[in-house]
Scaffold this motif. Structure first.
Motif, mmCIF file in Angstrom:
data_model
loop_
_atom_site.group_PDB
_atom_site.id
_atom_site.type_symbol
_atom_site.label_atom_id
_atom_site.label_comp_id
_atom_site.label_asym_id
_atom_site.label_seq_id
_atom_site.Cartn_x
_atom_site.Cartn_y
_atom_site.Cartn_z
ATOM 1 N N TRP A 160 -15.795 -3.400 -9.071
ATOM 2 C CA TRP A 160 -15.528 -2.010 -9.446
ATOM 3 C C TRP A 160 -15.974 -1.067 -8.327
ATOM 4 C CZ3 TRP A 160 -19.387 1.650 -9.974
ATOM 5 C CH2 TRP A 160 -18.967 2.898 -10.415
ATOM 6 N N LEU A 161 -17.179 -1.320 -7.773
ATOM 7 C CA LEU A 161 -17.709 -0.462 -6.719
ATOM 8 C C LEU A 161 -16.852 -0.544 -5.455
ATOM 9 C CD1 LEU A 161 -19.923 1.483 -5.807
ATOM 10 C CD2 LEU A 161 -21.261 -0.518 -5.088
ATOM 11 N N VAL A 162 -16.429 -1.737 -5.091
ATOM 12 C CA VAL A 162 -15.574 -1.892 -3.906
ATOM 13 C C VAL A 162 -14.275 -1.105 -4.093
ATOM 14 C CG1 VAL A 162 -14.200 -3.540 -2.556
ATOM 15 C CG2 VAL A 162 -16.563 -4.089 -3.160
ATOM 16 N N ASN A 163 -13.671 -1.178 -5.276
ATOM 17 C CA ASN A 163 -12.431 -0.427 -5.528
ATOM 18 C C ASN A 163 -12.667 1.080 -5.458
ATOM 19 O OD1 ASN A 163 -10.598 -2.540 -5.803
ATOM 20 N ND2 ASN A 163 -11.167 -2.872 -7.934
ATOM 21 N N LEU A 164 -13.784 1.539 -6.006
ATOM 22 C CA LEU A 164 -14.125 2.958 -5.955
ATOM 23 C C LEU A 164 -14.262 3.410 -4.494
ATOM 24 C CD1 LEU A 164 -15.228 5.550 -7.543
ATOM 25 C CD2 LEU A 164 -17.480 4.620 -6.989
ATOM 26 N N LEU A 165 -14.980 2.636 -3.716
ATOM 27 C CA LEU A 165 -15.187 2.981 -2.306
ATOM 28 C C LEU A 165 -13.908 2.852 -1.489
ATOM 29 C CD1 LEU A 165 -18.677 1.329 -1.845
ATOM 30 C CD2 LEU A 165 -18.166 3.780 -1.758
ATOM 31 N N ARG A 166 -13.069 1.876 -1.815
ATOM 32 C CA ARG A 166 -11.792 1.723 -1.106
ATOM 33 C C ARG A 166 -10.932 2.968 -1.295
ATOM 34 N NH1 ARG A 166 -7.162 0.805 -2.856
ATOM 35 N NH2 ARG A 166 -7.844 -0.039 -4.842
ATOM 36 N N ARG A 167 -10.931 3.516 -2.523
ATOM 37 C CA ARG A 167 -10.163 4.740 -2.771
ATOM 38 C C ARG A 167 -10.729 5.913 -1.968
ATOM 39 N NH1 ARG A 167 -10.398 2.724 -8.016
ATOM 40 N NH2 ARG A 167 -11.966 4.253 -8.620
ATOM 41 N N TYR A 176 -24.814 -6.874 -9.999
ATOM 42 C CA TYR A 176 -23.946 -7.235 -8.881
ATOM 43 C C TYR A 176 -22.673 -7.917 -9.382
ATOM 44 C CZ TYR A 176 -22.383 -8.990 -4.374
ATOM 45 O OH TYR A 176 -21.640 -9.249 -3.256
ATOM 46 N N SER A 177 -22.822 -8.920 -10.204
ATOM 47 C CA SER A 177 -21.638 -9.671 -10.650
ATOM 48 C C SER A 177 -20.730 -8.829 -11.553
ATOM 49 C CB SER A 177 -22.042 -10.967 -11.350
ATOM 50 O OG SER A 177 -22.769 -10.699 -12.513
ATOM 51 N N ASP A 178 -21.315 -7.940 -12.350
ATOM 52 C CA ASP A 178 -20.517 -7.127 -13.269
ATOM 53 C C ASP A 178 -19.841 -5.931 -12.608
ATOM 54 O OD1 ASP A 178 -21.353 -8.837 -15.265
ATOM 55 O OD2 ASP A 178 -22.794 -7.429 -16.150
ATOM 56 N N HIS A 179 -20.434 -5.425 -11.524
ATOM 57 C CA HIS A 179 -19.965 -4.139 -11.004
ATOM 58 C C HIS A 179 -19.555 -4.140 -9.531
ATOM 59 C CE1 HIS A 179 -21.223 -2.338 -14.765
ATOM 60 N NE2 HIS A 179 -22.401 -2.930 -14.618
ATOM 61 N N HIS A 180 -19.729 -5.250 -8.838
ATOM 62 C CA HIS A 180 -19.392 -5.277 -7.413
ATOM 63 C C HIS A 180 -17.919 -4.962 -7.178
ATOM 64 C CE1 HIS A 180 -18.225 -7.126 -3.551
ATOM 65 N NE2 HIS A 180 -19.359 -6.573 -3.142
ATOM 66 N N ALA A 189 -20.397 -1.155 -0.065
ATOM 67 C CA ALA A 189 -20.816 -1.771 -1.333
ATOM 68 C C ALA A 189 -22.037 -2.658 -1.094
ATOM 69 C CB ALA A 189 -19.672 -2.568 -1.955
ATOM 70 N N GLN A 190 -21.988 -3.448 -0.031
ATOM 71 C CA GLN A 190 -23.135 -4.302 0.298
ATOM 72 C C GLN A 190 -24.365 -3.464 0.611
ATOM 73 O OE1 GLN A 190 -21.703 -7.165 -1.135
ATOM 74 N NE2 GLN A 190 -23.418 -7.887 0.063
ATOM 75 N N ASP A 191 -24.172 -2.373 1.348
ATOM 76 C CA ASP A 191 -25.288 -1.473 1.651
ATOM 77 C C ASP A 191 -25.867 -0.866 0.376
ATOM 78 O OD1 ASP A 191 -24.898 -2.001 4.327
ATOM 79 O OD2 ASP A 191 -23.948 -0.066 4.774
ATOM 80 N N THR A 192 -24.996 -0.566 -0.579
ATOM 81 C CA THR A 192 -25.449 -0.007 -1.856
ATOM 82 C C THR A 192 -26.350 -0.994 -2.586
ATOM 83 O OG1 THR A 192 -23.442 1.331 -2.046
ATOM 84 C CG2 THR A 192 -24.671 0.918 -4.079
ATOM 85 N N PHE A 193 -25.907 -2.234 -2.667
ATOM 86 C CA PHE A 193 -26.720 -3.240 -3.350
ATOM 87 C C PHE A 193 -27.991 -3.560 -2.564
ATOM 88 C CE2 PHE A 193 -22.711 -3.913 -5.612
ATOM 89 C CZ PHE A 193 -23.188 -3.904 -6.915
ATOM 90 N N ALA A 194 -27.913 -3.491 -1.255
ATOM 91 C CA ALA A 194 -29.117 -3.704 -0.437
ATOM 92 C C ALA A 194 -30.136 -2.605 -0.708
ATOM 93 C CB ALA A 194 -28.749 -3.740 1.042
ATOM 94 N N ARG A 195 -29.682 -1.378 -0.908
ATOM 95 C CA ARG A 195 -30.589 -0.278 -1.235
ATOM 96 C C ARG A 195 -31.296 -0.533 -2.560
ATOM 97 N NH1 ARG A 195 -29.569 4.879 1.448
ATOM 98 N NH2 ARG A 195 -29.564 4.154 3.601
#
Length: 169
Positions: A21-28, A15-19, A40-46
């Protein structure tokens, strides 16, 4: 679900290393930071609620896979919602459902879509031609250049899948 100390540390590090990055990927992909944060939160919840206990060797690939599936579900829901709202636009205002009913209908359509998406494309097409378009098994068999017996078997698979999706624990 209880997490072991090691598993908890692993997930915290991911979570701390990639959150960000994931938000930026999804924003694009989504064009919207709020939706990107939600997915992103749903991804980590999964990941937290998932059954996979293996060590995540490639966190970004794993996160991308989960996020891509969630993004597809998100866009599918938007498309269903848009189609439903377009259909409502043609209705007289006094017969249109309430906002609460609209939300419930969109959620139901999304659930049905998810169930149908789990079918193979051919079985799904056969099922929809039969159930929505009202084609007979013979007409479907002719359209797909297959036997009526093969259409019947596809329909059995589709019905079994739908039954399991609705009634299985």
């Amino acid at each position: 679900m209880l997490l072991t100390h090691t598993r908890s540390q692993e997930l915290e590090a991911i979570y701390s290393d990639h959150h960000g990055w994931l938000v930026n990927l999804l924003r694009r992909k989504l064009g919207n930071i709020d939706n990107a944060n939600d997915l992103a939160q749903d991804t980590f919840a999964r990941i937290l609620t998932g059954r996979d206990k293996d060590v995540i060797r490639e966190p970004r690939a794993y996160l991308t896979t989960i996020a891509s599936r969630l993004t597809a579900q998100y866009f599918r829901r938007l498309a269903l919602e848009r189609a439903y709202l377009d259909a409502l636009a043609g209705m007289p205002e006094e017969t249109a459902p309430s906002p609460e009913t609209r939300i419930l209908i969109v959620e139901a359509l999304t659930a049905v879509s998810r169930v149908l998406d789990a079918l193979s494309p051919r079985v799904r097409d056969i099922f929809l031609l039969s159930q929505l378009d009202g084609l007979t098994y013979a007409e479907i068999a002719s359209q797909f250049d297959m036997s009526v017996n093969a259409v019947q078997k596809s329909m059995i698979r589709a019905f079994q899948h739908c039954y399991a999706a609705v009634y299985a624990p």
